[in-house]
Design a protein around this motif. Structure first.
Motif, PDB file in Angstrom:
ATOM      1  N   ILE A 168       0.872  -1.172  -0.081  1.00 49.78           N
ATOM      2  CA  ILE A 168       0.030   0.208  -0.198  1.00 49.78           C
ATOM      3  C   ILE A 168       0.923   1.315  -0.081  1.00 49.78           C
ATOM      4  O   ILE A 168       1.767   1.137   0.834  1.00 49.78           O
ATOM      5  CB  ILE A 168      -1.120  -0.045   1.110  1.00 49.78           C
ATOM      6  CG1 ILE A 168      -1.971   1.036   1.083  1.00 49.78           C
ATOM      7  CG2 ILE A 168      -0.291  -0.020   2.496  1.00 49.78           C
ATOM      8  CD1 ILE A 168      -3.421   0.232   0.499  1.00 49.78           C
ATOM      9  N   GLY A 169       0.738   2.072  -1.124  1.00 52.00           N
ATOM     10  CA  GLY A 169       1.540   3.311  -1.201  1.00 52.00           C
ATOM     11  C   GLY A 169       2.821   2.925  -1.775  1.00 52.00           C
ATOM     12  O   GLY A 169       3.527   1.878  -1.736  1.00 52.00           O
ATOM     13  N   ALA A 170       3.220   4.155  -2.454  1.00 55.02           N
ATOM     14  CA  ALA A 170       4.719   4.222  -3.138  1.00 55.02           C
ATOM     15  C   ALA A 170       6.056   3.574  -2.300  1.00 55.02           C
ATOM     16  O   ALA A 170       6.670   3.109  -2.966  1.00 55.02           O
ATOM     17  CB  ALA A 170       4.818   5.522  -3.547  1.00 55.02           C
ATOM     18  N   CYS A 171       5.754   3.798  -1.175  1.00 54.23           N
ATOM     19  CA  CYS A 171       7.160   3.295  -0.109  1.00 54.23           C
ATOM     20  C   CYS A 171       7.353   1.947  -0.299  1.00 54.23           C
ATOM     21  O   CYS A 171       8.407   1.400  -0.705  1.00 54.23           O
ATOM     22  CB  CYS A 171       6.914   3.858   1.214  1.00 54.23           C
ATOM     23  SG  CYS A 171       6.898   5.636   1.367  1.00 54.23           S
ATOM     24  N   ILE A 185       0.836  -7.318  -4.856  1.00 53.80           N
ATOM     25  CA  ILE A 185      -0.212  -6.519  -5.332  1.00 53.80           C
ATOM     26  C   ILE A 185       0.107  -5.058  -5.332  1.00 53.80           C
ATOM     27  O   ILE A 185       0.079  -4.617  -3.909  1.00 53.80           O
ATOM     28  CB  ILE A 185      -1.604  -6.773  -5.024  1.00 53.80           C
ATOM     29  CG1 ILE A 185      -1.865  -8.445  -5.295  1.00 53.80           C
ATOM     30  CG2 ILE A 185      -2.614  -5.871  -5.931  1.00 53.80           C
ATOM     31  CD1 ILE A 185      -3.030  -9.077  -4.480  1.00 53.80           C
ATOM     32  N   ASN A 186       0.456  -4.335  -6.210  1.00 51.79           N
ATOM     33  CA  ASN A 186       0.869  -2.674  -5.855  1.00 51.79           C
ATOM     34  C   ASN A 186      -0.334  -1.578  -5.859  1.00 51.79           C
ATOM     35  O   ASN A 186      -0.616  -1.424  -7.155  1.00 51.79           O
ATOM     36  CB  ASN A 186       2.083  -2.656  -6.668  1.00 51.79           C
ATOM     37  CG  ASN A 186       3.296  -3.343  -6.470  1.00 51.79           C
ATOM     38  OD1 ASN A 186       3.417  -3.928  -5.257  1.00 51.79           O
ATOM     39  ND2 ASN A 186       4.008  -3.759  -7.142  1.00 51.79           N
ATOM     40  N   ILE A 187      -0.580  -1.083  -4.721  1.00 49.44           N
ATOM     41  CA  ILE A 187      -1.735   0.026  -4.811  1.00 49.44           C
ATOM     42  C   ILE A 187      -0.665   1.174  -4.565  1.00 49.44           C
ATOM     43  O   ILE A 187      -0.512   1.911  -3.488  1.00 49.44           O
ATOM     44  CB  ILE A 187      -2.715  -0.112  -3.617  1.00 49.44           C
ATOM     45  CG1 ILE A 187      -3.212  -1.630  -3.678  1.00 49.44           C
ATOM     46  CG2 ILE A 187      -3.783   0.876  -3.709  1.00 49.44           C
ATOM     47  CD1 ILE A 187      -3.975  -1.998  -5.022  1.00 49.44           C
ATOM     48  N   ALA A 188      -0.160   1.617  -5.974  1.00 47.68           N
ATOM     49  CA  ALA A 188       0.676   2.733  -6.022  1.00 47.68           C
ATOM     50  C   ALA A 188       0.076   4.086  -5.744  1.00 47.68           C
ATOM     51  O   ALA A 188      -1.296   4.279  -5.774  1.00 47.68           O
ATOM     52  CB  ALA A 188       1.615   2.789  -7.313  1.00 47.68           C
ATOM     53  N   GLY A 189       0.836   4.984  -5.022  1.00 47.45           N
ATOM     54  CA  GLY A 189       0.467   6.324  -4.945  1.00 47.45           C
ATOM     55  C   GLY A 189       0.988   6.901  -3.682  1.00 47.45           C
ATOM     56  O   GLY A 189       1.300   6.040  -2.794  1.00 47.45           O
TER      57      GLY A 189
END
Ligand code: SF4
Ligand code: SF4
Length: 410
Positions: A195-198, A226-230
């Motif tokens: 969860i998140g860019a980091c 599973i990448n929830i980018a942002g």
């Protein structure tokens, strides 16, 4: 005639496939309801207590079904998945990050259905929210891994520093490195969601010169995530991905960076309400100028929407109230890998640094497709800007901007 027959055969096939898919979903949810503990809180009660009407919930199911790229017949299935949301055990780990993603998800002032789902999620372990600490916290983690072996979802917020054998980040009473903890927990999880860019790619910790050699979880552990980018990501993209998992027992289709295609399949530029101004070469050239007041395109102020894949403009933030470009600042490309380096300078167009150096652009952005877009978009902005400035000059020369019949003939 022939055409019509083919079309109806095609439609029949599509309907058949959807029926089969729906049957699979129902069977999977039957199994899930048998195997996992009942929901901690009934969704209907949670919605009522927080002032969300049945009508609002049905509206939300329609929007979420469409967002997940499913046909309307799936609305009852999405509703059932939402009712099962808090059955899924979740272990939430924090590594190198600022906790902004948790904060962004949990601090809504007007809870909508997504927020309520996140509030009622079955968190077996979350370092920021749990009361336990030290050895007691470690026991909670061990218990969750034991009780829900291969059944829990591991959500990770934060990247992993690999420098000094991982010792830039140690946690817990035994002083385990982040890498050790992540390896142990993810090996027992049914799925890993970053969860998140980091967590996805290291984010600011991994920006040059990256003194701790920080990277995303997938790269540090060599696993598919599973990448929830942002930075931060939209809560809708997280809830939608979990709903998909509940319905199908598998993650949604992912792009080459591990991001769900349903949420990250299109560019910010494709959903942007300022797009018609970009096409008409109407740009903001200075903060607060006339173009800014008229809501023109922010490309010249460094907007990276043309190179950024995300649905921010479609789902927006704060219960759909607004999003960065609507608020008047360009997109900084936070869903893309290493955006602090590749999208810099954030308030200037990339073409200022790269135009005329196409290969360098491709290297910096890291994807041939995106690189080609950079050159194309920059060229459009420059050329149409020149044309537009020419038109403006011509208009200024003629006072009210229109030529008299005499002038036309001259
Ligand atoms: S450059 Fe940015 S502001 Fe302009 S249309 Fe594209 S996304 Fe919107
Ligand atoms: S508009 Fe761009 S920078 Fe802002 S949150 Fe969306 S992807 Fe990130």
């Amino acid at each position: 005639m022939q055409m019509g027959r083919e079309d109806s055969e095609y439609n029949k096939n599509v309907r058949k496939q959807y029926r089969e898919l729906m049957k699979k979903c129902q069977l999977h949810m039957d199994e899930l309801e048998r195997e996992l503990p009942p929901p901690r809180e009934e969704l209907a009660t949670a919605l009522k207590d927080r002032g969300v009407s049945r009508r609002d919930f049905l509206k939300w199911t329609s929007v979420m079904t469409a967002a997940l790229m499913l046909p309307p017949v799936f609305r009852p299935v999405v509703a059932r998945a939402a009712e099962n949301f808090s059955r899924i055990p979740v272990v939430w780990l924090h590594f190198a990050e600022c906790t902004g993603c948790s904060e962004a998800f949990l601090r809504s002032s007007y809870p909508n259905v997504d927020d309520i789902l996140l509030e009622t999620i079955s968190l077996e372990y979350h370092e920021t929210l749990m009361a336990a600490s030290g050895y007691q916290a470690e026991q909670c983690l061990e218990k969750a891994m034991h009780d829900f072996n291969k059944k829990f979802i591991c959500v990770i917020e934060g990247g992993l520093p690999r420098g000094m054998d991982g010792k830039f980040l140690t946690l817990g009473p035994k002083g385990k490195t982040g890498i050790e903890t992540a390896r142990e927990v993810t090996s027992k999880a049914a799925a890993v969601i970053c969860i998140g860019a980091c967590a996805v790619n290291g984010n600011i910790q991994a920006a040059k010169p990256n003194p701790t050699d920080a990277v995303g979880i997938g790269k540090a552990l060599g696993i598919q995530t599973i990448n929830i980018a942002g930075c931060p990501p939209n809560a809708v993209n997280f809830t939608g991905t979990i709903l998909h998992y509940i319905m199908f027992g598998a993650p949604p289709a992912l792009d080459s960076l591990g991001r769900p295609v349903w949420a990250y399949g299109k560019r910010i530029h494709d959903y942007c309400e300022r797009r018609s101004h970009y096409d008409a070469a109407e740009f903001v050239n200075e903060w607060g100028d006339d173009g800014a007041k008229k809501g023109w395109c922010l490309y010249n102020m460094g907007c990276k929407g043309p190179y950024t894949y995300a649905n921010c403009g479609k789902v927006r933030f704060n219960d759909g109230v607004s999003w960065p470009i609507m608020a008047g600042h360009g997109c900084i490309g936070c869903t893309e890998t290493a955006f602090w380096d590749t999208m810099a300078p954030l308030e200037k167009p990339i073409h200022e640094a790269t135009i005329g150096g196409g290969e360098r652009t491709v290297d910096r952005i890291g994807a041939v497709l995106t690189g080609a877009t950079v050159v194309g978009v920059a060229a459009h902005a420059v050329l149409s800007g020149i044309r537009h400035r020419g038109e403006q000059k011509e208009q200024e020369a003629h006072g009210d901007g229109r030529m008299t019949e005499e002038e036309k003939h001259d």
